[in-house]
Design a protein around this motif. Structure first.
Motif, PDB file in Angstrom:
ATOM      1  N   HIS A  61       6.890  -7.095   2.004  1.00  0.00           N
ATOM      2  CA  HIS A  61       5.681  -6.984   2.832  1.00  0.00           C
ATOM      3  C   HIS A  61       4.423  -6.703   1.992  1.00  0.00           C
ATOM      4  N   HIS A  86      -0.516  -0.254  -0.094  1.00  0.00           N
ATOM      5  CA  HIS A  86      -1.137   0.157   1.167  1.00  0.00           C
ATOM      6  C   HIS A  86      -0.242   0.990   2.074  1.00  0.00           C
ATOM      7  N   ASP A 152      -2.904  -7.214   6.032  1.00  0.00           N
ATOM      8  CA  ASP A 152      -1.713  -6.489   6.489  1.00  0.00           C
ATOM      9  C   ASP A 152      -1.330  -6.978   7.890  1.00  0.00           C
TER      10      ASP A 152
HETATM   11 MN    MN Z   1       1.685  -2.715   6.106  1.00  0.00          MN
END
Ligand code: MN
Length: 735
Positions: A61, A86, A152
């Motif tokens: 991810h 993040h 994201d």
């Molecule tokens: Mn994320």
């Protein structure tokens, strides 16, 4: 899981990481690579052993997010590193301090912003949505926080299949409501389009599938038509020495759906109009003339519709978009929309300012330059007059700058008026917290009560049992709530002292052989020039009115008494204790507190005054449920986007909401003038404003907070006098 799988996975991780590096700008330095490598290594360790819902290793991810940040948005090493990191602070044991120690303060700051936004997303978005959007636009010191958050979200949407249905629904609506418009504002068109299509896929799966199917069925015919259309153009451009690529431009699924819904047309009708994009290679200096050359060559073949010519090259859109648009009559009598642009313009259109900046700086995209385009976007978001076309929309955003958004230590968002101090914050949370507030920690740093907050601050209130509201506090609070609470608590304190003073006075008068009677009290008030007995008692209690002063009174009393007898003096009226009962008889909905039609739900049969929320049903309009209704949780989680905040109000309350519909001839500065009249001249609070302008006609809905009918009438009268305004009407509903 077997050993072999893990080995395969590790290989895959390395492969994806290498692909990420390849997506970085070609002028990336060794130092930059080192930073990205370091971030990658840490992310791998931090997310080790964690898997996503799909079963994939978690690290896939952040790598994917970093890839979007690098490739689709075109950001530099710092942002790529932050994208990789993040979720580290939010999901693992690493802290923000670790980020600063291992990397640098900038990276800490960006990750801090990202973590805060995540915390916010946990709340019920349908209620928080408006705040959320506002906050995104004001919170970030650094627009990169928003850009990485968008990346994201894009990847989360791309991988939403493995989530539970109700989550898909919630995340999908959030995406359509918040993230896609945000991407649009920032000029990130391809991201915006993908977010919209994916949003639709999960919020309205049937419609989505239907359109996809029809697109596939008609694809062949469309491709053939476009080929037929472009063939002669290609040849002419080539013979004129212009290098180009021509794309048939499929409409996005979302935009087709929107058209079908808003215009009530069928899929075939939407798709009746074709669109192509001609992208030419051109030197910076020749761009404009080359594009017009293409226009001229095309219109030699096909007849243009002069009403449909749009020149975004001479005057680019505020978000940087440049292109030449025309619509021509193609073969078999079909209109074809043609977009003409250079490669650079195309990249700007797809990637937004990042690409724009890259070309301006001739390929230099160091983070230093990034800083500048970040500022450009910020200006764009903040400055209402960047471009007259976008003026109205920008203006709406600008209204938000009257508010700031700050966080509690738990990450809850609070909205305060601009200029609010930490003391306003404390009173906003709870009046007891405000009354005993000793100081505050803002972003971990201790500050005095007068410290002014800015958007994004995280505030922790420090209290002391011995603290009491002081008169001086009134100088540094601006919210009505804080002011009222301080005043009333000062009054309470005064009463207590006065009570004591009364007893002291009674004793002293006895000593001086005077009775504690109304007439004596009145004489004392007149003699010492007090407005009422409360002030007198208070001064006795606090020692201002001393013994010697009382003795002086007795000495002068007789002569004074004679004098008084000839005068008529008013008895101090005991103030009537006004104990008004709180009455709730009207229900209002949403952040603008609108009165809407509603019915009571049968499952929990609410009554006025209950804590309730509205639920939009398909056939029966808004139904209200109690918050403790057995169905509440299910409705709130599965259909968050249908929930409306509801509040009981007292319709006799002094302050009420009025909705004004203002119409007139649009001109630059009109909106500004209207709000000036309302807020400065008439001192009316604007609660919300919604303005549209079509063909020079201005049509606005403004919600104002007003005391009574009389002041509303004067507001209407004054507004009508403004130049260009043709009608001001009171409306009872916005829909
Ligand atoms: Mn994320």
């Amino acid at each position: 899981m077997s050993e072999i799988d893990i080995e395969l996975e590790n290989k895959e991780i390395v492969k994806r990481y290498k692909a990420l590096l390849r997506s970085c700008n070609s002028d990336i330095t060794r130092e930059d690579k080192g930073l990205i490598r370091k971030a990658f290594n840490l992310a791998v360790i931090a997310h080790q052993d964690v898997r996503r819902k799909s079963g994939e290793p978690y690290i896939f991810h952040p790598i994917a997010v970093a890839q979007i940040v690098a490739k689709d948005i075109g950001l530099g090493a710092t942002s790529i590193a932050c994208a990789l990191l993040h979720d580290v602070v939010e999901d693992t044991d690493y802290t923000l301090d670790d980020m600063e120690k291992m990397f640098n303060p900038k990276i800490r700051q960006i990750i801090d912003g990202l973590t805060k936004i995540s915390g916010l997303a946990e709340q019920d978005i349908s209620i928080q949505a408006e705040n959320f959007r506002k906050m995104l636009l004001t919170l970030s010191d650094d627009i990169r926080v928003i850009l990485i958050k968008l990346a994201d979200r894009l990847h989360n949407m791309q991988t939403l299949d493995s989530m539970a249905r109700h989550k898909q629904q919630k995340i999908g609506s959030e995406t359509l409501y918040i993230y896609a418009p945000l991407a649009h504002r920032l000029g990130l068109y391809s991201i915006k389009t993908e977010l919209e299509d994916l949003g639709l896929k999960y919020t309205e799966p049937e419609i989505y599938r239907d359109i996809v199917q029809q697109l596939n069925e008609t694809k062949k015919a469309r491709v053939q038509y476009i080929q037929r259309f472009t063939k002669p153009i290609k040849e002419r451009l080539k013979s004129n020495g212009l290098k180009c690529s021509i794309k048939g431009r499929p409409k996005s699924i979302f935009s087709i759906c929107k058209k079908i819904k808003s215009q009530g047309v069928s899929f075939d009708e939407v798709y009746d109009k074709f669109a192509v994009r001609i992208i030419i290679e051109s030197e910076i200096g020749n761009e404009k003339s080359d594009c017009w050359k293409v226009y001229s060559l095309i219109t030699d073949n096909y007849r243009p519709n002069p009403d449909r010519l749009r020149d975004w090259i001479s005057t680019p859109k505020a978000n940087g978009y440049e292109s030449l648009h025309t619509t021509v009559m193609g073969p078999i009598g079909k209109w074809v929309e043609v977009q003409i642009r250079t490669k650079r313009m195309d990249e700007v259109a797809e990637k937004g300012y990042a690409a724009h900046w890259k070309y301006k700086q001739k390929g230099v995209t160091k983070e230093g330059n990034l800083e500048e385009w970040v500022n450009q976007i910020r200006e764009l978001l903040e400055n209402p007059e960047t471009n007259a076309v976008d003026f109205l929309e920008e203006f709406k955003l600008n209204l938000f700058s009257k508010e700031i958004f700050v966080f509690t230590p738990n990450g809850d968002l609070r909205t305060l008026p601009k200029g609010a101090s930490v003391l306003d914050f404390a009173f906003d949370i709870h009046s007891q917290l405000g009354a005993t507030c000793l100081g505050c920690k803002v972003n971990g740093r201790l500050v005095p009560l007068s410290h002014k907050l800015i958007s994004g601050d995280q505030v922790e209130v420090i209290t002391s049992k011995n603290q009491k509201p002081k008169k001086a506090w009134l100088n540094f609070v601006i919210s009505a709530k804080a002011k009222n609470k301080i005043k009333s608590s000062l009054k309470d304190a005064k009463k207590a002292i006065a009570e004591e003073g009364k007893e002291i006075l009674e004793r002293k008068l006895k000593h001086l052989k005077l009775s504690f009677s109304d007439s004596v009290i009145n004489e004392l008030c007149s003699y010492f020039k007090y407005k009422n007995s409360l002030d007198l008692f208070f001064d006795v209690g606090s020692g201002v009115l001393t013994n010697s002063m009382l003795k002086e009174f007795v000495v002068n009393k007789n002569s004074w008494y004679q004098y008084l007898k000839s005068k008529i003096y008013r008895k101090t009226n005991k103030q009537k204790e006004q104990k008004e009962e709180v009455k709730y008889d009207t229900l209002v909905f949403g952040p603008t507190e609108e009165k809407l039609d509603f019915t009571y739900s049968k499952c929990c049969t609410p009554i006025p005054g209950d804590s309730v929320f509205g639920f939009t049903t398909i056939r029966e309009g808004i139904k209200i449920h109690r918050h403790d209704c057995p169905n509440a949780v299910r409705l709130q989680s599965n259909f968050a986007y249908r929930i409306l905040k509801a509040k009981w109000i007292d319709s006799n309350n002094k302050e009420s909401i009025a909705l004004l519909n203002i119409k007139g001839i649009d001109r630059v500065g009109l909106v500004n003038e209207v709000t000036q009249i309302l807020s400065t001249n008439l001192k009316v609070n604007i609660q919300s404003i919604n303005i549209s302008s079509l063909d020079g006609i201005f049509d606005g809905l403004i919600t104002v907070v007003i005391e009574d009918k009389q002041s509303l009438d004067s507001v209407i009268k004054t507004l009508k006098k403004a130049e260009g305004i043709t009608s001001v009407k009171r409306k009872f509903k916005s829909r």
